[in-house]
Design an enzyme around this catalytic site. Structure first.
Site, mmCIF file in Angstrom:
data_model
loop_
_atom_site.group_PDB
_atom_site.id
_atom_site.type_symbol
_atom_site.label_atom_id
_atom_site.label_comp_id
_atom_site.label_asym_id
_atom_site.label_seq_id
_atom_site.Cartn_x
_atom_site.Cartn_y
_atom_site.Cartn_z
ATOM 1 N N TYR A 110 0.823 -1.210 0.000
ATOM 2 C CA TYR A 110 0.000 0.000 0.000
ATOM 3 C C TYR A 110 0.856 1.259 0.000
ATOM 4 O O TYR A 110 1.891 1.309 0.666
ATOM 5 C CB TYR A 110 -0.915 0.041 1.230
ATOM 6 C CG TYR A 110 -1.816 1.256 1.233
ATOM 7 C CD1 TYR A 110 -2.980 1.266 0.467
ATOM 8 C CD2 TYR A 110 -1.479 2.408 1.939
ATOM 9 C CE1 TYR A 110 -3.792 2.383 0.427
ATOM 10 C CE2 TYR A 110 -2.291 3.531 1.900
ATOM 11 C CZ TYR A 110 -3.444 3.511 1.137
ATOM 12 O OH TYR A 110 -4.241 4.628 1.098
ATOM 13 N N TRP A 112 1.161 5.635 -1.777
ATOM 14 C CA TRP A 112 0.799 6.612 -2.812
ATOM 15 C C TRP A 112 1.805 6.717 -3.943
ATOM 16 O O TRP A 112 1.542 7.374 -4.942
ATOM 17 C CB TRP A 112 0.583 7.973 -2.160
ATOM 18 C CG TRP A 112 -0.853 8.242 -1.888
ATOM 19 C CD1 TRP A 112 -1.690 7.492 -1.108
ATOM 20 C CD2 TRP A 112 -1.642 9.330 -2.409
ATOM 21 N NE1 TRP A 112 -2.946 8.053 -1.102
ATOM 22 C CE2 TRP A 112 -2.941 9.179 -1.884
ATOM 23 C CE3 TRP A 112 -1.372 10.405 -3.229
ATOM 24 C CZ2 TRP A 112 -3.977 10.071 -2.178
ATOM 25 C CZ3 TRP A 112 -2.396 11.293 -3.518
ATOM 26 C CH2 TRP A 112 -3.684 11.116 -3.007
HETATM 27 N N1 LIG Z 1 -2.394 8.409 12.240
HETATM 28 C C1 LIG Z 1 -2.728 8.497 10.951
HETATM 29 N N2 LIG Z 1 -2.155 7.676 10.058
HETATM 30 C C2 LIG Z 1 -2.474 7.767 8.749
HETATM 31 C C3 LIG Z 1 -3.410 8.719 8.301
HETATM 32 C C4 LIG Z 1 -4.007 9.572 9.269
HETATM 33 O O1 LIG Z 1 -4.846 10.429 8.953
HETATM 34 N N3 LIG Z 1 -3.624 9.432 10.580
HETATM 35 N N4 LIG Z 1 -3.733 8.779 6.967
HETATM 36 C C5 LIG Z 1 -3.615 7.547 6.221
HETATM 37 C C6 LIG Z 1 -3.820 7.751 4.793
HETATM 38 S S1 LIG Z 1 -5.319 8.437 4.326
HETATM 39 C C7 LIG Z 1 -2.924 7.364 3.865
HETATM 40 S S2 LIG Z 1 -3.354 7.449 2.200
HETATM 41 C C8 LIG Z 1 -1.618 6.790 4.231
HETATM 42 C C9 LIG Z 1 -0.478 7.238 3.319
HETATM 43 O O2 LIG Z 1 0.591 6.387 3.462
HETATM 44 P P1 LIG Z 1 1.658 6.163 2.285
HETATM 45 O O3 LIG Z 1 0.985 6.263 0.959
HETATM 46 O O4 LIG Z 1 2.413 4.921 2.575
HETATM 47 O O5 LIG Z 1 2.594 7.430 2.489
HETATM 48 P P2 LIG Z 1 3.631 8.105 1.505
HETATM 49 O O6 LIG Z 1 4.488 8.961 2.358
HETATM 50 O O7 LIG Z 1 2.910 8.762 0.390
HETATM 51 O O8 LIG Z 1 4.491 6.882 0.994
HETATM 52 C C10 LIG Z 1 4.886 6.740 -0.307
HETATM 53 C C11 LIG Z 1 6.319 6.208 -0.331
HETATM 54 O O9 LIG Z 1 6.627 5.822 -1.654
HETATM 55 C C12 LIG Z 1 7.932 6.300 -2.004
HETATM 56 N N5 LIG Z 1 7.922 6.480 -3.471
HETATM 57 C C13 LIG Z 1 7.444 7.500 -4.190
HETATM 58 N N6 LIG Z 1 7.581 7.252 -5.504
HETATM 59 C C14 LIG Z 1 8.144 6.035 -5.609
HETATM 60 C C15 LIG Z 1 8.521 5.211 -6.720
HETATM 61 O O10 LIG Z 1 8.350 5.553 -7.882
HETATM 62 N N7 LIG Z 1 9.053 3.992 -6.432
HETATM 63 C C16 LIG Z 1 9.261 3.564 -5.166
HETATM 64 N N8 LIG Z 1 9.773 2.356 -4.986
HETATM 65 N N9 LIG Z 1 8.922 4.324 -4.098
HETATM 66 C C17 LIG Z 1 8.365 5.530 -4.325
HETATM 67 C C18 LIG Z 1 8.093 7.580 -1.240
HETATM 68 O O11 LIG Z 1 9.461 7.857 -1.062
HETATM 69 C C19 LIG Z 1 7.347 7.250 0.072
HETATM 70 O O12 LIG Z 1 8.201 6.723 1.038
HETATM 71 O O13 LIG Z 1 -1.316 7.137 5.586
HETATM 72 C C20 LIG Z 1 -2.342 6.757 6.481
HETATM 73 N N10 LIG Z 1 -1.895 6.915 7.858
HETATM 74 N N1 LIG Z 2 -1.425 18.506 2.185
HETATM 75 C C1 LIG Z 2 -1.892 17.249 2.169
HETATM 76 N N2 LIG Z 2 -3.117 17.001 1.665
HETATM 77 C C2 LIG Z 2 -3.604 15.730 1.671
HETATM 78 C C3 LIG Z 2 -2.846 14.643 2.144
HETATM 79 C C4 LIG Z 2 -1.555 14.944 2.686
HETATM 80 O O1 LIG Z 2 -0.834 14.047 3.161
HETATM 81 N N3 LIG Z 2 -1.111 16.235 2.682
HETATM 82 N N4 LIG Z 2 -3.340 13.361 2.083
HETATM 83 C C5 LIG Z 2 -4.427 13.108 1.144
HETATM 84 C C6 LIG Z 2 -5.089 11.842 1.445
HETATM 85 S S1 LIG Z 2 -4.314 10.406 0.994
HETATM 86 C C7 LIG Z 2 -6.324 11.761 1.987
HETATM 87 S S2 LIG Z 2 -7.055 10.243 2.207
HETATM 88 C C8 LIG Z 2 -7.067 12.957 2.377
HETATM 89 C C9 LIG Z 2 -7.608 12.762 3.780
HETATM 90 O O2 LIG Z 2 -8.605 13.635 4.059
HETATM 91 P P1 LIG Z 2 -9.079 13.751 5.569
HETATM 92 O O3 LIG Z 2 -8.987 12.454 6.236
HETATM 93 O O4 LIG Z 2 -10.394 14.396 5.589
HETATM 94 O O5 LIG Z 2 -7.945 14.743 6.106
HETATM 95 P P2 LIG Z 2 -7.420 15.058 7.559
HETATM 96 O O6 LIG Z 2 -6.577 16.263 7.414
HETATM 97 O O7 LIG Z 2 -6.802 13.881 8.173
HETATM 98 O O8 LIG Z 2 -8.724 15.414 8.377
HETATM 99 C C10 LIG Z 2 -9.527 16.536 8.059
HETATM 100 C C11 LIG Z 2 -9.927 17.215 9.333
HETATM 101 O O9 LIG Z 2 -10.899 16.464 10.046
HETATM 102 C C12 LIG Z 2 -10.881 16.918 11.372
HETATM 103 N N5 LIG Z 2 -11.282 15.862 12.290
HETATM 104 C C13 LIG Z 2 -10.522 14.896 12.826
HETATM 105 N N6 LIG Z 2 -11.273 14.104 13.626
HETATM 106 C C14 LIG Z 2 -12.520 14.603 13.580
HETATM 107 C C15 LIG Z 2 -13.750 14.226 14.190
HETATM 108 O O10 LIG Z 2 -13.849 13.261 14.927
HETATM 109 N N7 LIG Z 2 -14.839 14.984 13.890
HETATM 110 C C16 LIG Z 2 -14.786 16.060 13.066
HETATM 111 N N8 LIG Z 2 -15.910 16.726 12.814
HETATM 112 N N9 LIG Z 2 -13.628 16.436 12.484
HETATM 113 C C17 LIG Z 2 -12.529 15.714 12.734
HETATM 114 C C18 LIG Z 2 -9.458 17.337 11.670
HETATM 115 O O11 LIG Z 2 -9.467 18.577 12.335
HETATM 116 C C19 LIG Z 2 -8.806 17.349 10.333
HETATM 117 O O12 LIG Z 2 -8.042 18.504 10.084
HETATM 118 O O13 LIG Z 2 -6.201 14.094 2.381
HETATM 119 C C20 LIG Z 2 -5.458 14.214 1.178
HETATM 120 N N10 LIG Z 2 -4.833 15.508 1.160
HETATM 121 MO MO LIG Z 3 -5.374 8.618 1.985
#
Ligand SMILES: Nc1nc2c(c(=O)[nH]1)N[C@H]1C(S)=C(S)[C@@H](COP(=O)(O)OP(=O)(O)OC[C@H]3O[C@@H](n4cnc5c(=O)[nH]c(N)nc54)[C@H](O)[C@@H]3O)O[C@H]1N2
Ligand SMILES: Nc1nc2c(c(=O)[nH]1)N[C@H]1C(S)=C(S)[C@@H](COP(=O)(O)OP(=O)(O)OC[C@H]3O[C@@H](n4cnc5c(=O)[nH]c(N)nc54)[C@H](O)[C@@H]3O)O[C@H]1N2
Ligand SMILES: [Mo]
Length: 761
Positions: A110, A112
């Site tokens: 998993y 991005w």
């Molecule tokens: N506590 C908490 N944890 C969360 C979240 C949260 O809200 N709270 N959000 C979750 C969500 S929504 C998501 S989507 C995940 C994201 O989690 P990830 O998608 O695992 O996070 P990234 O940092 O985007 O990791 C991508 C990695 O791929 C590497 N990479 C980029 N391009 C390439 C390539 O071409 N080849 C190779 N081999 N590597 C590459 C980058 O260096 C990086 O280390 O995290 C989740 N974790």
């Molecule tokens: N700059 C930037 N943008 C991103 C990403 C990133 O890593 N960096 N990740 C992308 C990805 S993979 C995803 S999946 C999306 C995720 O999108 P989200 O999951 O919606 O993003 P978050 O910033 O984790 O959360 C949005 C807001 O929800 C609020 N929140 C947290 N808990 C609660 C709750 O219990 N109730 C309410 N009402 N609000 C709450 C927090 O204040 C938080 O700032 O974002 C995407 N956009």
């Molecule tokens: Mo995500």
């Protein structure tokens, strides 16, 4: 040395890049009205010391061979040649394949990756394992929407339809009276979209809508979840209690006779069950505004006034991903829909329910007429899966059964995990537990461009190129620009792209032709471009030849405008255009879900006490949300990401009252801790966060002082040391990492500098 600028694309925008010695000048795509500052993370990235320079093998694995090993995360690395690295990887794959078959290999991988559609690392791993190894144990759903993507098909339709096509920003600007956004609409989030995002339009649309009279209301513990341009309101509620608040709103609407009974009867099933639950007919608990107030911290009067304001207005309800990334995360997603239905809004222009608007740059956008082809994945010879966030459960409990979406499945016994394009030590919860889980493996292979914590736990680390070092095509279904991603630099040190690495491994395993089909990377780009041309030709649309596209750097693709949405047709005639649910209607009660018999997710939406809630030892909620200065953990060493840190440490925001009670001043190094570990961060005091809540974004590279400690201390500020690793419910088994409970104090120990960006020994 200065070169001419070339076109490129990232998940956070299209840009021109130009070499200036070892650094880059990065200029946003001129047609982007509101480019993302994340682009500046590329500036010093190419030659950063954190890059992986050559193939490396963990000493313990090299000396003792494959097998469970507690040294992972704390061991040294030995540089080897590509020849030796490939030979060892191929040999180990063969060993595991022969002894255990595909069921012994976890290929979920998993993450991005990068924006280019061909070098998309997951697609490469999956194709490799399918065509060369006969398959792998896969993972389903995402960390983003683990709960919603399983729930929504049962109750209204699939995620793509409800999130990506629920409503358009144009429609909001023209029609919505109220946009009720649970979790807000922070611009930090919508600056990102997988595959690329060449035009950032949210800020402009919010400004336009506000000027016409749309009232944006953000329900969130953080004020910053709504941008100034929206000129909206902030309603602060306790984290994790939205479901109770929404039940309170529904009770008021019912008591005051403000529900649209005609809509509920014609377009929904299960409203009577919902009403009975609210009235306490099942269990004697009346879920009225007073009941809700106790839980969510908003007064019953305010709940009443708020509910009445919604009546008679064109209301759009949206629920951020964040709310469902928590225990019982299904409930607010489901109740948001019920609220929109009770107000009679679904299917009206600018009204109803859309999922996760603003959480990503894909949502609220128009769609391309045809999509860009994806790398074919081949066929997986086995059907073994886990919901993606159950990785540690799987590795720690082979052979144990678990529930998922009405099925009873069993965790396989994984011997080898292959990761490319993701960072589990970023994305997963309870990192000490994750380390224990990874220690069970025989072998962990990681392709990475930099020494992330995941690379530091691997047995074999293969240096991958960055997107800037190869050719690709950037495109997303919601982006009208297709970008020729031209290389800016030669590969760093000995780095190779994932495709080249897998082609070489396929050759050694006698399956090169199956994997490559005789094409090199350029050959695949041309092949996919030709397929796009053919798809468009079927609609009488002509685009330039590949050579011209490549030279131009960007072309514009046709899009489909509003209209033809499932929900509009359903509103016009629910019998002729039923929803893809068992009843054909909005399911306020789902007989299917009820039939699964899950106590933690019954047949209609409910409030369930979470296992985690503040107590004397952990009186504060921690919000671990998405970072504003980077995408997840990517380029955490980049210029813009570093600019958001203080003394190299991640910043934790907390309310001034909570800080004062603990003798914490702005800029102090604080320690957040709970039963799972300790995290250092720099304190920032604010009143734009409700008391009792602290916020530390995700993405700071995990930097444990003692990686093997049962409760590690991360010097840098990675909140996943603290989050709890449990599924959202038996129905969805999603990630529940968004919120947890902690205590905070001024750090009294010895402060050592952050070492996350210094490669291991
Ligand atoms: N506590 C908490 N944890 C969360 C979240 C949260 O809200 N709270 N959000 C979750 C969500 S929504 C998501 S989507 C995940 C994201 O989690 P990830 O998608 O695992 O996070 P990234 O940092 O985007 O990791 C991508 C990695 O791929 C590497 N990479 C980029 N391009 C390439 C390539 O071409 N080849 C190779 N081999 N590597 C590459 C980058 O260096 C990086 O280390 O995290 C989740 N974790
Ligand atoms: N700059 C930037 N943008 C991103 C990403 C990133 O890593 N960096 N990740 C992308 C990805 S993979 C995803 S999946 C999306 C995720 O999108 P989200 O999951 O919606 O993003 P978050 O910033 O984790 O959360 C949005 C807001 O929800 C609020 N929140 C947290 N808990 C609660 C709750 O219990 N109730 C309410 N009402 N609000 C709450 C927090 O204040 C938080 O700032 O974002 C995407 N956009
Ligand atoms: Mo995500």
């Amino acid at each position: 040395m200065t070169q001419k600028p070339v076109m490129h694309s990232a998940h956070w925008g299209a840009f021109h890049a130009q070499r200036e010695g070892e650094h880059l000048r990065v200029t946003p795509f001129p047609r982007d009205p509101d480019p993302s500052p994340l682009l500046q993370n590329f500036r010093h990235a190419l030659h950063h010391p954190a890059r992986v320079a050559r193939p490396m093998v963990r000493r313990g694995w090299l000396e003792n061979g494959p097998g469970p090993d507690q040294r992972r995360g704390a061991d040294e690395y030995v540089a080897v040649s590509w020849e030796e690295a490939c030979q060892r990887v191929a040999q180990e794959l063969k060993r595991v394949g022969d002894a255990h078959g595909p069921a012994g290999i976890f290929g979920g991988s998993y993450g991005w990756s990068s924006a280019g559609r061909f070098h998309h690392a997951q697609s490469q791993v999956h194709r490799f394992l399918n065509t060369v190894m006969g398959g792998y144990v896969r993972s389903v759903n995402s960390y983003s929407s683990g709960a919603a993507s399983v729930l929504l098909p049962h109750i209204v339709g699939d995620m793509t339809e409800i999130a990506r096509r629920g409503v358009s920003w144009e429609e909001i600007a023209a029609h919505s009276d109220i946009v009720l956004a649970f979790g807000g609409l922070a611009l930090k989030n919508s600056q990102v979209a997988s595959g690329g995002l060449s035009e950032h339009t949210e800020r402009g649309f919010m400004r336009q809508a506000a000027q016409r009279g749309t009232r944006f209301i953000s329900v969130s513990p953080l004020k910053s979840d709504l941008p100034d341009e929206a000129q909206g309101e902030w309603l602060a509620l306790r984290p994790g209690t939205d479901a109770a608040f929404m039940l309170g709103l529904l009770s008021v609407l019912i008591a005051d006779g403000l529900t649209d009974e005609a809509f509920l009867a014609r377009y929904c099933v299960g409203w009577p069950e919902m009403v009975a639950y609210l009235r306490g007919e099942e269990d004697g608990v009346v879920r009225d505004a007073r009941w809700a107030a106790e839980i969510c911290g908003i007064s019953s009067e305010a709940i009443g006034t708020f509910a009445r304001r919604l009546h008679g207005k064109r209301v759009l309800v949206t629920v951020a991903h964040a709310l469902q990334r928590a225990e019982h995360g299904e409930q607010p997603v489901w109740l948001g829909l019920v609220l929109a239905a009770a107000l009679g809004q679904p299917g009206l222009p600018g009204g109803g329910y859309t999922y996760a608007l603003g959480a990503l740059g894909h949502y609220g956008k128009h769609h391309n007429l045809v999509s860009f082809p994806a790398l074919p994945q081949g066929k997986n010879g086995i059907d073994r899966l886990i919901p993606v966030a159950r990785i540690a459960d799987m590795l720690l409990n082979p052979g144990t059964p678990f529930d998922y979406n009405g099925r009873r499945l069993t965790y396989p016994h994984i011997r080898l995990a292959y990761w490319a394009g993701g960072n589990p030590f970023h994305h997963h919860q309870d990192l000490a537990r994750l380390r224990r889980a990874f220690c069970q493996l025989d072998t962990l292979i990681v392709h990475e461009s930099a020494w992330t914590a995941s690379a530091r736990h691997a047995d074999i680390v293969l240096p991958a190129t960055m997107t800037l070092e190869r050719e690709d095509i950037g495109g997303a279904p919601t982006d009208r620009h297709l970008v020729a991603m031209q290389p800016v630099a030669a590969p760093y040190a000995e780095a190779k792209d994932d495709y080249t690495i897998f082609s070489e491994l396929a050759r050694r395993l006698g399956r090169e032709e199956a994997f490559t089909e005789g094409r090199d990377a350029r050959g695949w780009l041309q092949h996919h471009y030709r397929q796009l041309q053919e798809k468009l030709a079927a609609h009488q649309v002509t685009i330039p030849e590949f050579g011209q596209f490549w030279q131009q750097g960007v072309i514009e693709l046709p899009q489909v405008k509003d209209g033809g949405r499932m929900i509009n047709a359903f509103r016009a005639d629910p019998e002729a255009a039923p929803l893809p649910t068992p009843s054909g209607k909005i399911e306020i009660f789902s007989a299917t879900i009820a039939g699964f018999g899950y106590e933690n997710c019954p047949g209609h939406p409910v409030w369930r006490e979470p296992q985690q809630k503040p107590d004397a030892d952990h009186p504060l909620w921690l919000i671990a949300n998405q970072p504003a200065t980077r995408l997840h953990s990517q380029l955490d060493f980049g210029e813009y990401s570093l600019s958001g840190k203080r003394g190299g440490r991640e910043v934790c925001r907390l309310n001034s009252q909570d800080a004062a009670a603990r003798g914490i001043a702005d800029g102090d190094i604080i320690e957040l801790y709970n039963d799972r570990g300790h995290v250092l961060a720099a304190a920032r005091l604010t009143d734009a966060i409700m008391p009792g809540v602290v916020q530390l974004p995700t993405g700071a590279w995990y930097d444990p002082v003692d990686p093997t400690a049962a409760r590690p201390l991360c010097r840098h500020g990675n909140p996943n040391v603290l989050t709890l690793d449990i599924g959202t419910s038996s129905l969805t088994q999603g990630c529940s990492g968004q919120i947890t409970v902690v205590q905070v104090r001024k750090f009294a120990g010895e402060v050592t500098p952050v070492q996350a960006f210094i490669p291991p020994q």
